[in-house]
Design a protein around this motif. Structure first.
Motif, PDB file in Angstrom:
ATOM      1  N   SER A  22       0.835  -1.204   0.000  1.00 19.82           N
ATOM      2  CA  SER A  22       0.000   0.000   0.000  1.00 19.82           C
ATOM      3  C   SER A  22       0.871   1.256   0.000  1.00 19.82           C
ATOM      4  O   SER A  22       0.590   2.225  -0.708  1.00 19.82           O
ATOM      5  CB  SER A  22      -0.949   0.011   1.198  1.00 19.82           C
ATOM      6  N   GLU A  23       1.964   1.229   0.768  1.00 25.64           N
ATOM      7  CA  GLU A  23       2.875   2.374   0.805  1.00 25.64           C
ATOM      8  C   GLU A  23       3.655   2.512  -0.500  1.00 25.64           C
ATOM      9  O   GLU A  23       3.903   3.626  -0.973  1.00 25.64           O
ATOM     10  CB  GLU A  23       3.830   2.257   1.993  1.00 25.64           C
ATOM     11  N   LEU A  24       4.040   1.391  -1.082  1.00 26.88           N
ATOM     12  CA  LEU A  24       4.729   1.434  -2.368  1.00 26.88           C
ATOM     13  C   LEU A  24       3.804   2.025  -3.436  1.00 26.88           C
ATOM     14  O   LEU A  24       4.210   2.892  -4.209  1.00 26.88           O
ATOM     15  CB  LEU A  24       5.186   0.038  -2.787  1.00 26.88           C
ATOM     16  N   GLY A  25       2.565   1.556  -3.463  1.00 24.57           N
ATOM     17  CA  GLY A  25       1.594   2.086  -4.418  1.00 24.57           C
ATOM     18  C   GLY A  25       1.402   3.584  -4.251  1.00 24.57           C
ATOM     19  O   GLY A  25       1.361   4.327  -5.238  1.00 24.57           O
ATOM     20  N   GLN A  26       1.313   4.026  -3.004  1.00 24.56           N
ATOM     21  CA  GLN A  26       1.146   5.459  -2.734  1.00 24.56           C
ATOM     22  C   GLN A  26       2.358   6.255  -3.203  1.00 24.56           C
ATOM     23  O   GLN A  26       2.227   7.316  -3.809  1.00 24.56           O
ATOM     24  CB  GLN A  26       0.891   5.700  -1.243  1.00 24.56           C
ATOM     25  N   LEU A  27       3.562   5.745  -2.943  1.00 22.72           N
ATOM     26  CA  LEU A  27       4.788   6.409  -3.381  1.00 22.72           C
ATOM     27  C   LEU A  27       4.796   6.567  -4.899  1.00 22.72           C
ATOM     28  O   LEU A  27       5.112   7.645  -5.425  1.00 22.72           O
ATOM     29  CB  LEU A  27       6.022   5.615  -2.927  1.00 22.72           C
ATOM     30  N   LEU A  28       4.426   5.519  -5.605  1.00 24.16           N
ATOM     31  CA  LEU A  28       4.427   5.564  -7.066  1.00 24.16           C
ATOM     32  C   LEU A  28       3.392   6.552  -7.597  1.00 24.16           C
ATOM     33  O   LEU A  28       3.637   7.259  -8.577  1.00 24.16           O
ATOM     34  CB  LEU A  28       4.221   4.167  -7.634  1.00 24.16           C
ATOM     35  N   LYS A  29       2.261   6.639  -6.939  1.00 26.64           N
ATOM     36  CA  LYS A  29       1.250   7.638  -7.328  1.00 26.64           C
ATOM     37  C   LYS A  29       1.781   9.044  -7.101  1.00 26.64           C
ATOM     38  O   LYS A  29       1.605   9.927  -7.944  1.00 26.64           O
ATOM     39  CB  LYS A  29      -0.042   7.420  -6.540  1.00 26.64           C
ATOM     40  N   GLU A  30       2.445   9.245  -5.956  1.00 27.22           N
ATOM     41  CA  GLU A  30       3.024  10.560  -5.651  1.00 27.22           C
ATOM     42  C   GLU A  30       4.120  10.937  -6.642  1.00 27.22           C
ATOM     43  O   GLU A  30       4.367  12.123  -6.878  1.00 27.22           O
ATOM     44  CB  GLU A  30       3.576  10.577  -4.223  1.00 27.22           C
ATOM     45  N   MET A  31       4.759   9.942  -7.237  1.00 28.29           N
ATOM     46  CA  MET A  31       5.789  10.192  -8.244  1.00 28.29           C
ATOM     47  C   MET A  31       5.176  10.553  -9.591  1.00 28.29           C
ATOM     48  O   MET A  31       5.895  10.877 -10.534  1.00 28.29           O
ATOM     49  CB  MET A  31       6.688   8.962  -8.389  1.00 28.29           C
ATOM     50  N   GLY A  32       3.854  10.501  -9.694  1.00 34.43           N
ATOM     51  CA  GLY A  32       3.172  10.927 -10.903  1.00 34.43           C
ATOM     52  C   GLY A  32       2.811   9.821 -11.868  1.00 34.43           C
ATOM     53  O   GLY A  32       2.350  10.093 -12.980  1.00 34.43           O
ATOM     54  N   PHE A  33       2.990   8.570 -11.466  1.00 37.74           N
ATOM     55  CA  PHE A  33       2.628   7.472 -12.351  1.00 37.74           C
ATOM     56  C   PHE A  33       1.124   7.226 -12.287  1.00 37.74           C
ATOM     57  O   PHE A  33       0.502   7.408 -11.248  1.00 37.74           O
ATOM     58  CB  PHE A  33       3.395   6.201 -11.983  1.00 37.74           C
ATOM     59  N   SER A  42       5.310  -9.660  -3.022  1.00 37.63           N
ATOM     60  CA  SER A  42       6.686  -9.844  -3.479  1.00 37.63           C
ATOM     61  C   SER A  42       7.182  -8.758  -4.422  1.00 37.63           C
ATOM     62  O   SER A  42       8.280  -8.858  -4.957  1.00 37.63           O
ATOM     63  CB  SER A  42       6.854 -11.217  -4.124  1.00 37.63           C
ATOM     64  N   GLY A  43       6.389  -7.728  -4.645  1.00 35.49           N
ATOM     65  CA  GLY A  43       6.858  -6.598  -5.423  1.00 35.49           C
ATOM     66  C   GLY A  43       6.526  -6.658  -6.891  1.00 35.49           C
ATOM     67  O   GLY A  43       7.405  -6.785  -7.734  1.00 35.49           O
ATOM     68  N   ASN A  44       5.245  -6.559  -7.192  1.00 33.41           N
ATOM     69  CA  ASN A  44       4.759  -6.551  -8.565  1.00 33.41           C
ATOM     70  C   ASN A  44       3.818  -5.367  -8.717  1.00 33.41           C
ATOM     71  O   ASN A  44       2.864  -5.236  -7.951  1.00 33.41           O
ATOM     72  CB  ASN A  44       3.982  -7.837  -8.874  1.00 33.41           C
ATOM     73  N   VAL A  45       4.080  -4.527  -9.708  1.00 29.87           N
ATOM     74  CA  VAL A  45       3.270  -3.323  -9.901  1.00 29.87           C
ATOM     75  C   VAL A  45       2.967  -3.160 -11.385  1.00 29.87           C
ATOM     76  O   VAL A  45       3.812  -3.413 -12.238  1.00 29.87           O
ATOM     77  CB  VAL A  45       4.008  -2.070  -9.382  1.00 29.87           C
ATOM     78  N   ILE A  46       1.764  -2.711 -11.651  1.00 28.41           N
ATOM     79  CA  ILE A  46       1.369  -2.282 -12.989  1.00 28.41           C
ATOM     80  C   ILE A  46       1.164  -0.778 -12.887  1.00 28.41           C
ATOM     81  O   ILE A  46       0.538  -0.288 -11.936  1.00 28.41           O
ATOM     82  CB  ILE A  46       0.037  -2.944 -13.433  1.00 28.41           C
ATOM     83  N   LEU A  47       1.689  -0.030 -13.854  1.00 26.14           N
ATOM     84  CA  LEU A  47       1.495   1.422 -13.843  1.00 26.14           C
ATOM     85  C   LEU A  47       1.639   1.977 -15.251  1.00 26.14           C
ATOM     86  O   LEU A  47       2.067   1.280 -16.159  1.00 26.14           O
ATOM     87  CB  LEU A  47       2.479   2.103 -12.872  1.00 26.14           C
ATOM     88  N   ARG A  48       1.284   3.241 -15.380  1.00 24.69           N
ATOM     89  CA  ARG A  48       1.441   3.939 -16.652  1.00 24.69           C
ATOM     90  C   ARG A  48       2.477   5.037 -16.464  1.00 24.69           C
ATOM     91  O   ARG A  48       2.471   5.737 -15.460  1.00 24.69           O
ATOM     92  CB  ARG A  48       0.116   4.520 -17.129  1.00 24.69           C
ATOM     93  N   SER A  49       3.369   5.172 -17.470  1.00 27.66           N
ATOM     94  CA  SER A  49       4.430   6.165 -17.404  1.00 27.66           C
ATOM     95  C   SER A  49       4.851   6.563 -18.808  1.00 27.66           C
ATOM     96  O   SER A  49       4.728   5.764 -19.743  1.00 27.66           O
ATOM     97  CB  SER A  49       5.639   5.602 -16.648  1.00 27.66           C
ATOM     98  N   GLN A  50       5.406   7.761 -18.914  1.00 29.68           N
ATOM     99  CA  GLN A  50       5.982   8.216 -20.181  1.00 29.68           C
ATOM    100  C   GLN A  50       7.457   7.837 -20.287  1.00 29.68           C
ATOM    101  O   GLN A  50       8.045   7.953 -21.354  1.00 29.68           O
ATOM    102  CB  GLN A  50       5.825   9.730 -20.317  1.00 29.68           C
ATOM    103  N   LEU A  51       8.047   7.395 -19.198  1.00 34.66           N
ATOM    104  CA  LEU A  51       9.463   7.052 -19.190  1.00 34.66           C
ATOM    105  C   LEU A  51       9.724   5.735 -19.920  1.00 34.66           C
ATOM    106  O   LEU A  51       8.884   4.842 -19.909  1.00 34.66           O
ATOM    107  CB  LEU A  51       9.976   6.929 -17.752  1.00 34.66           C
ATOM    108  N   ALA A  52      10.912   5.619 -20.506  1.00 38.48           N
ATOM    109  CA  ALA A  52      11.342   4.357 -21.099  1.00 38.48           C
ATOM    110  C   ALA A  52      11.667   3.372 -19.976  1.00 38.48           C
ATOM    111  O   ALA A  52      11.857   3.777 -18.821  1.00 38.48           O
ATOM    112  CB  ALA A  52      12.579   4.598 -21.964  1.00 38.48           C
ATOM    113  N   GLU A  53      11.740   2.103 -20.311  1.00 42.42           N
ATOM    114  CA  GLU A  53      11.913   1.049 -19.309  1.00 42.42           C
ATOM    115  C   GLU A  53      13.072   1.309 -18.352  1.00 42.42           C
ATOM    116  O   GLU A  53      12.887   1.291 -17.129  1.00 42.42           O
ATOM    117  CB  GLU A  53      12.116  -0.309 -20.004  1.00 42.42           C
TER     118      GLU A  53
END
Length: 187
Positions: A22-33, A42-53
């Motif tokens: 939940s905290e990781l997800g929140q951090l990623l949202k705050e980063m603008g993803f 175990s650390g699996n996330v789906i997100l949208r970003s303009q950055l390359a891999e």
């Protein structure tokens, strides 16, 4: 914006490098993803970003280390576009993952090394283990009835293991399903 599967290596394993999803997800949202969704601990996330891999992975690694108390040498991030993740599933060996009652199958995702560089870390046992190199992945299959005889754990003792992260085939397929849900069926 592009859909990505982001795999974290070295978090929430053996009580070390604990990162609540939940905290990781929140951090990623705050980063603008966008469209951030996590799957199991175990650390699996789906997100949208303009950055390359690679840029996406490095950006997350930097923030992750600043946001959580982690042993930085053990933690790595791998970002794959939804299309690249789909290609890994599509390119699997014939029948791989199709008989889960007979075989345990894993996708071993490679981080900064090629399959050719990773293969020397493996010593499959005939009749138990089978491995196939792929593009950015090693496909690993173990005969379930003889799984305790598998030599997969020998690979984990290799220094090359620090450049790999393992996902069961079931988790791999779930992540692909999550990417498809976010894109309305396309990856």
């Amino acid at each position: 914006m592009t859909n990505h599967v982001v795999l974290f290596r070295g978090i929430n394993v053996g009580g070390k490098n604990m990162v609540p999803m939940s905290e990781l997800g929140q951090l990623l949202k705050e980063m603008g993803f966008g469209n951030v969704a996590t799957h199991i601990q175990s650390g699996n996330v789906i997100l949208r970003s303009q950055l390359a891999e690679d840029a996406l992975a490095r950006t997350i690694e930097k923030k992750l280390g600043a946001a959580f108390k982690l042993d930085g040498s053990a933690v790595k991030v791998l970002a794959l576009t939804g299309k690249r993740f789909q290609a890994i599933v599509d390119d699997r060996p014939a029948g791989f993952g199709d008989v889960p009652d007979m075989y345990h199958c894993d996708a071993i995702f490679l981080m900064g090394i090629t399959a050719g560089e990773a293969l020397p870390a493996f010593s499959p046992l005939d009749g138990v283990d089978t491995i196939w190199p792929g593009d950015g992945v090693i496909y690993s299959q173990r005969l379930s009835a003889r799984r305790t005889k598998s030599r997969l754990n020998r690979m984990m003792a290799s220094p090359l293991y620090k450049s790999m992260t393992i996902r069961s085939w079931g988790t791999t397929m779930k992540l692909l399903e999550m990417v498809r849900q976010q894109t309305g069926g396309a990856s």
